[in-house]
Design an enzyme around this catalytic site. Structure first.
Site, PDB file in Angstrom:
ATOM      1  CG  HIS A   1      -1.970  -0.993   1.284  1.00 56.76           C
ATOM      2  ND1 HIS A   1      -1.699  -2.335   1.424  1.00 56.76           N
ATOM      3  CD2 HIS A   1      -3.318  -0.873   1.237  1.00 56.76           C
ATOM      4  CE1 HIS A   1      -2.845  -3.001   1.448  1.00 56.76           C
ATOM      5  NE2 HIS A   1      -3.843  -2.143   1.336  1.00 56.76           N
TER       6      HIS A   1
ATOM      7  CG  ASP B   1       5.370  -4.836   8.100  1.00 52.64           C
ATOM      8  OD1 ASP B   1       6.466  -5.411   8.089  1.00 52.64           O
ATOM      9  OD2 ASP B   1       4.383  -5.260   8.727  1.00 52.64           O
TER      10      ASP B   1
ATOM     11  CG  HIS C   1       1.260  -3.551   6.938  1.00 55.86           C
ATOM     12  ND1 HIS C   1       2.055  -4.579   6.496  1.00 55.86           N
ATOM     13  CD2 HIS C   1       0.404  -3.272   5.928  1.00 55.86           C
ATOM     14  CE1 HIS C   1       1.694  -4.918   5.266  1.00 55.86           C
ATOM     15  NE2 HIS C   1       0.689  -4.138   4.894  1.00 55.86           N
TER      16      HIS C   1
END
Length: 261
Positions: A182, A226, A222
């Site tokens: 993302h 990350d 996350h």
């Protein structure tokens, strides 16, 4: 012909100097190299210049010393305990809010999925409509590397994870935690926007990316690492895609094919 060869050997011997004591010669050479070392020529003025004109590396040097002290004195997390994550601590209030309001969690997940669609649409648009494949190549590099790393080290799902059927990937399917695609995809799109002087759109994506990161921490979707690596991955693979394009333009097999200009 033999006379010419002997004369050549004699000339070479005259130019060769054999030290009387090989050890002393080597020691003198080492001593000279020591005094000619760069740091032996530093002055106070040089130190002041570095501190005033190169303050960022100086801060990094202090950071190195600080985190060395932290790392070597920190009590490590035992195997039986969940990972420590500073981002989870910072978003405890948001996590409690989303946990107590499933509809709000679903709304945020749907909005995040829309943002992922915006990233994907822009990256494909730059290639298919504008004929600029760099962002697409960068995304392909990034997601391939993410798949390799994510499968190689499969991190445990964080405790308190708040999933949603409308969150991307849609359908509550499994996903790799390391690293955040993302965030990396948004960085790739933002960098391309800046190259094209679309600064307002780039800033919009950056703000949405920050909100996305906060939401991912709040839902425990996350770990902080990350997200941080996702930012670095977006920058890295955008740079690698640029180098790839340059190599193809300058290479001997460069053509006028429009698929990858």
């Amino acid at each position: 012909m033999n006379g010419g060869g002997e004369a050549s050997v004699k000339r070479r011997r005259r130019h060769q100097t054999v030290p009387a004591n090989g050890v002393k010669a080597n020691g003198a050479m080492a001593k000279n190299n020591y005094w000619e070392a760069s740091f032996m020529k530093w002055t106070v003025a040089d130190a002041v210049h570095v501190a005033t004109h190169h303050w960022m590396p100086c801060l990094f040097a202090l950071g190195l010393l600080f985190f060395m002290a932290v790392e070597y004195t920190l009590r490590m997390v035992p195997p039986s305990s969940p990972p420590f994550d500073l981002g989870f601590l910072a978003t405890r209030s948001l996590h409690r809010l989303l946990e107590s309001s499933p509809h709000l969690n679903t709304l945020f997940a749907a909005l995040n999925t829309v943002f992922v669609g915006m990233q994907t649409s822009y990256i494909l648009w730059t290639w298919l409509m504008e004929g600029r494949p760099r962002a697409t190549i960068s995304a392909l590099f990034m997601f391939t590397c993410r798949g390799i790393l994510g499968y190689s080290t499969q991190l445990p799902l964080p405790q308190g994870f708040l999933g949603s059927g409308v969150d991307f990937p849609v359908g509550n399917v499994s996903f790799f935690l390391f690293f955040s695609g993302h965030v990396a995809g948004s960085v790739i799109a933002s960098l391309d926007m800046r190259r094209m002087q679309r600064r307002e759109l780039a800033w919009t994506f950056d703000v949405l990316n920050v909100l996305q990161a906060v939401r991912l921490l709040g839902t425990r979707g996350h770990y902080t690492i990350d997200l941080a690596v996702g930012v670095g991955a977006g920058i890295l693979f955008d740079s690698l895609a640029g180098k790839y394009e340059d190599s193809k333009r300058k290479g001997p097999l460069a053509t006028k094919h429009t698929l990858i200009a």
